[in-house]
Design a protein around this motif. Structure first.
Motif, PDB file in Angstrom:
ATOM      1  N   UNK A 155      20.017  -5.768 -15.044  1.00 40.48           N
ATOM      2  CA  UNK A 155      18.810  -6.587 -14.987  1.00 40.48           C
ATOM      3  C   UNK A 155      17.771  -6.055 -15.966  1.00 40.48           C
ATOM      4  N   UNK A 156      16.798  -6.890 -16.269  1.00 42.13           N
ATOM      5  CA  UNK A 156      15.808  -6.553 -17.298  1.00 42.13           C
ATOM      6  C   UNK A 156      14.616  -5.786 -16.753  1.00 42.13           C
ATOM      7  N   UNK A 157      14.366  -5.859 -15.427  1.00 39.55           N
ATOM      8  CA  UNK A 157      13.284  -5.106 -14.799  1.00 39.55           C
ATOM      9  C   UNK A 157      13.870  -4.094 -13.830  1.00 39.55           C
ATOM     10  N   UNK A 158      13.058  -3.134 -13.422  1.00 43.63           N
ATOM     11  CA  UNK A 158      13.542  -2.076 -12.541  1.00 43.63           C
ATOM     12  C   UNK A 158      13.658  -2.568 -11.103  1.00 43.63           C
ATOM     13  N   UNK A 159      14.843  -2.435 -10.472  1.00 43.06           N
ATOM     14  CA  UNK A 159      14.974  -2.808  -9.057  1.00 43.06           C
ATOM     15  C   UNK A 159      14.250  -1.802  -8.167  1.00 43.06           C
ATOM     16  N   UNK A 160      13.907  -2.212  -6.981  1.00 39.64           N
ATOM     17  CA  UNK A 160      13.334  -1.297  -5.982  1.00 39.64           C
ATOM     18  C   UNK A 160      13.614  -1.841  -4.594  1.00 39.64           C
ATOM     19  N   UNK A 161      13.321  -1.042  -3.572  1.00 39.63           N
ATOM     20  CA  UNK A 161      13.503  -1.434  -2.171  1.00 39.63           C
ATOM     21  C   UNK A 161      14.933  -1.884  -1.885  1.00 39.63           C
ATOM     22  N   UNK A 162      15.920  -1.134  -2.377  1.00 34.45           N
ATOM     23  CA  UNK A 162      17.309  -1.546  -2.201  1.00 34.45           C
ATOM     24  C   UNK A 162      17.719  -1.432  -0.734  1.00 34.45           C
ATOM     25  N   UNK A 163      18.470  -2.432  -0.253  1.00 32.78           N
ATOM     26  CA  UNK A 163      18.832  -2.546   1.160  1.00 32.78           C
ATOM     27  C   UNK A 163      20.210  -3.180   1.286  1.00 32.78           C
ATOM     28  N   UNK A 164      21.098  -2.540   2.033  1.00 40.44           N
ATOM     29  CA  UNK A 164      22.442  -3.074   2.256  1.00 40.44           C
ATOM     30  C   UNK A 164      22.431  -4.195   3.295  1.00 40.44           C
ATOM     31  N   UNK A 165      23.299  -5.172   3.118  1.00 42.63           N
ATOM     32  CA  UNK A 165      23.542  -6.160   4.174  1.00 42.63           C
ATOM     33  C   UNK A 165      24.370  -5.492   5.262  1.00 42.63           C
ATOM     34  N   UNK A 166      24.310  -5.965   6.495  1.00 45.45           N
ATOM     35  CA  UNK A 166      25.030  -5.310   7.601  1.00 45.45           C
ATOM     36  C   UNK A 166      26.538  -5.204   7.388  1.00 45.45           C
ATOM     37  N   UNK A 167      27.142  -6.151   6.689  1.00 41.98           N
ATOM     38  CA  UNK A 167      28.581  -6.095   6.452  1.00 41.98           C
ATOM     39  C   UNK A 167      28.942  -5.327   5.186  1.00 41.98           C
ATOM     40  N   UNK A 168      27.943  -4.846   4.454  1.00 40.98           N
ATOM     41  CA  UNK A 168      28.192  -4.052   3.266  1.00 40.98           C
ATOM     42  C   UNK A 168      28.615  -4.840   2.042  1.00 40.98           C
ATOM     43  N   UNK A 169      28.592  -6.163   2.125  1.00 41.98           N
ATOM     44  CA  UNK A 169      29.056  -6.981   0.997  1.00 41.98           C
ATOM     45  C   UNK A 169      27.971  -7.232  -0.047  1.00 41.98           C
ATOM     46  N   UNK A 170      26.716  -7.115   0.362  1.00 44.68           N
ATOM     47  CA  UNK A 170      25.616  -7.406  -0.557  1.00 44.68           C
ATOM     48  C   UNK A 170      24.569  -6.301  -0.499  1.00 44.68           C
TER      49      UNK A 170
END
Length: 702
Positions: free
Chosen positions: A152-167
């Motif tokens: 991506x072109x901007x910096x990601x933040x606040x990363x969070x897994x979905x409960x099933x781990x797919x996203x």
């Protein structure tokens, strides 16, 4: 013990340190060749024994912790300084909770941070600058293989897994295609070199410290497959969707906080809790006046915990832990009996929630039941800043396992864990500090002379302190002012103590961790005779104890501490010299030129500056400059947008008009955080010491 017995050495140090104030900060980080060639064996021995500026490059600390879902391991971010690149580096290490294993996971000259375990513990997501711009990565714990997940072109933040781990969900800034004017410019001939295009500013919030002038952009929520793919934007609209994200247990919704009002620029403490589903449908759950933020869904999905601060127009209000049903109903405050701000929520189970608060100079972790019963589970958190002794620390918890950052007055933050008993898992700085003599930190509690208010402070004694002597004293004032210092490691103040000073710092009125009433005692009085009395009463207490020499007093502070320092020398001439760092000097100009004026005008002042000139002026150190006789150094970052350079320059010019001995030190390329890079921290400290030594005539007589 005398630190400068050799008279020739004394003269060289005095002469060179006076000249050094005119040099660049980078040059000050190195020893003068004359000085180096003139050291006696005794001075060399002391240099190796006491804390020196170059030691800052070797310090490490724990800045993030994450307990694995099975509660057996803790991944943590280990921060260190790189002397070659003059930067901070973040690597990831893994420790077992039982203390039997400790090894690196991601370690190189690059940085790895914002670590998050997958729900099943098989993978670890993180951000890294490994390939240039920060991107999202995933590491498989069984094989050590890693995958680049985003491009991506901007910096990601606040990363969070979905409960099933797919996203994995994250937030990211998205450029807005806003064109204020339809301007017709002639076509530029091929090969022509024209001046840069005009820059258009239309927003009320158009700049930010560390970023400068902001391009039109909004923060949105995205999801991306955890094994890589195309990131998809879920939220929409010209609003910012910042902060913590939390999935519903079925993975169909993400809860977040935002201000989606068209008036959002003028509402700095307004936000509500929303949800967004995987098709982008947004639903609002709360609508109270004030800020509802940091939503965290309970494991069974029935409740949402979140922070709430009301919108009263004052400089500080407590943030409380609220719980509501997942549909937004039955909102209730479960920390109403706690008179401090709480944050960093983690569900222990469906009936109890961990949270963090600061209490009298140190942070702690508590657990609260849904009925409001509170119990402390870990105390003494801190040590996650190397420079000054701010009360900053963090934790993470899974079940009964609570991992946290904790240091000592003589050590930055290490990794600690508690289940039923506290265990220290790392000792990152023994190689650097175990053979050093650091200044002993002692507490002092005293009444303020202005009204008897109790003030808590600390002082650092010089190494080899002799109780039969009095010592020169440096008063160092914290920023904020709604922040707090504590009994934690501080490289800057330990360096000052190593040069033979008693260093005193306090949590004056306005500081946090002492309840809302105490934090609001500076409302309309920032800065004033009130906080001045809090500081001077502490100084006088140390004089009365026979520790400080009343004829060798010095003062310094940064940001709000810079304001207080500048104000203090307009009220007294007791200080031999002052160093005023990144101050506000004229509130009338500051609130109309800095990045924080939209908040400060309605929350710290009775009204707009042109309607309340007298009040703004009374709070401004510039109003007292006619009284100043104290030799003053001013130091500010050239790119500072929080307390702009123009503030510092006003005071410098005024001091020169008053013929007060003064020097202006500009930190090239630096925003408000002038000590963010190791060499800048060193340059800041050594400039302060050089200025004080110049005006401490007794220093060369010892």
């Amino acid at each position: 013990m005398s630190f400068f017995k050799n008279r020739r050495l004394q003269q060289i140090i005095k002469r060179n340190r006076g000249a050094l104030t005119l040099l660049s900060l980078g040059a000050l980080a190195l020893s003068s060749p004359v000085f180096a060639n003139s050291q006696s064996d005794e001075a060399t021995s002391e240099k190796n024994t006491f804390f020196q500026s170059e030691d800052i490059f070797n310090l490490e600390y724990v800045s993030e912790v994450q307990v694995s879902p099975n509660g057996k391991y803790i991944a943590y971010v280990r921060r260190s300084n790189d002397i070659m690149s003059d930067s901070s580096r973040a690597n990831v290490w893994l420790a077992s909770v039982d203390g039997k294993s400790h090894r690196p996971l991601l370690s190189s000259k690059k940085s790895y941070y914002s670590i998050r375990w997958s729900p099943d513990g098989s993978r670890l997501a993180y951000l890294s600058n490994e390939e240039g711009k920060p991107q999202l990565y995933v590491r498989w714990m069984d094989t050590g293989q890693t995958a680049l997940v985003t491009n991506v072109t901007s910096s990601p933040s606040n990363i969070t897994w979905s409960p099933d781990g797919k996203y994995i969900a994250f937030t990211m800034s998205v450029d807005a295609k806003e064109k204020p004017l339809d301007v017709k410019m002639p076509k530029k001939p091929e090969g022509a070199k024209w001046s840069p295009k005009f820059q258009y500013i239309t927003k009320a919030r158009y700049q930010a410290d560390g970023k400068g002038v902001l391009d039109p952009a909004y923060t949105h929520i995205f999801i991306v497959p955890s094994d890589g793919g195309t990131a998809r934007q879920l939220t929409s609209g010209n609003y910012h969707h910042n902060g913590r994200l939390s999935f519903a247990p079925n993975g169909e919704k993400i809860y977040f906080s935002a201000n989606r009002s068209d008036n959002w620029e003028y509402e700095p403490v307004e936000a509500d809790i929303f949800s967004v589903d995987m098709t982008g449908n947004i639903e609002q759950l709360t609508q109270d006046k004030g800020r509802e933020s940091s939503p965290v869904v309970s494991p069974d999905g029935k409740h949402i915990a979140y922070a709430y601060r009301d919108d009263e127009k004052v400089m500080y209000k407590n943030s409380y832990l609220y719980v509501m049903n997942s549909d937004g109903s039955e909102q209730r405050n479960i920390t109403k009996d706690i008179d401090n701000s709480v944050s960093n929520f983690h569900w222990k189970d469906n009936k109890r929630i961990y949270f963090q608060q600061s209490v009298r100079g140190l942070a702690q972790v508590d657990v609260v039941s849904l009925s409001g019963s509170v119990k402390a589970v870990a105390k003494g958190l801190g040590g996650t800043t190397l420079g000054r002794p701010y009360v900053f620390g963090t934790y993470h918890a899974v079940g009964d396992v609570v991992a946290y950052t904790k240091g000592r007055t003589d050590r930055p933050a290490d990794l600690f864990v508690t289940t039923r008993k506290e265990r220290q898992l790392t000792a990152l700085n023994e190689d650097v500090l175990d053979h050093k003599q650091l200044g002993e930190v002692k507490e002092v509690v005293y009444p303020s002379s202005i009204d008897g208010e109790e003030i808590q402070g600390w002082y650092i004694l010089p190494p080899n302190y002799d109780s039969s002597k009095t010592y020169p004293l440096i008063l160092e004032i914290h920023g904020g002012p709604n922040l707090a210092y504590g009994p934690v490691f501080t490289a800057e103040l330990q360096r000052m103590a190593a040069e033979g000073y008693v260093v005193f710092y306090d949590n004056h009125r306005g500081s946090t961790g002492y309840g809302e009433r105490f934090a609001l005692l500076l409302q309309g009085k920032y800065s004033s005779e009130y906080d001045f009395a809090d500081h001077m009463s502490g100084v006088d207490a140390l004089i009365e104890k026979g520790i400080a020499d009343p004829e060798r007093l010095f003062i310094t502070g940064g940001s709000a501490g810079g304001i207080a320092s500048a104000y203090a020398i307009g009220l007294t001439n007791r200080f031999k010299a002052a160093v005023v760092a990144k101050p506000v000097i004229n509130w009338l100009s500051k609130v109309l030129s800095a990045d924080s004026g939209l908040y400060q005008i309605p929350f710290q002042f009775p009204g707009k500056p042109w309607d309340n000139v007298e009040h703004y002026w009374k709070r401004s150190p510039l109003s007292l400059v006619g009284n100043v006789t104290t030799p003053t150094m001013l130091i500010t970052g050239v790119e500072d947008k929080r307390t702009p350079m123009s503030e510092t320059e006003q005071f410098y010019q005024a001091l020169k008009l008053q013929k007060v001995d003064s020097v202006l030190v500009k930190v090239p390329g630096s925003p408000h955080g002038i000590a963010a890079k190791p060499s800048r921290m060193i340059g800041k400290i050594e400039n302060i010491l050089a200025w004080f030594k110049k005006y401490d005539s007794d220093a060369v007589k010892e």
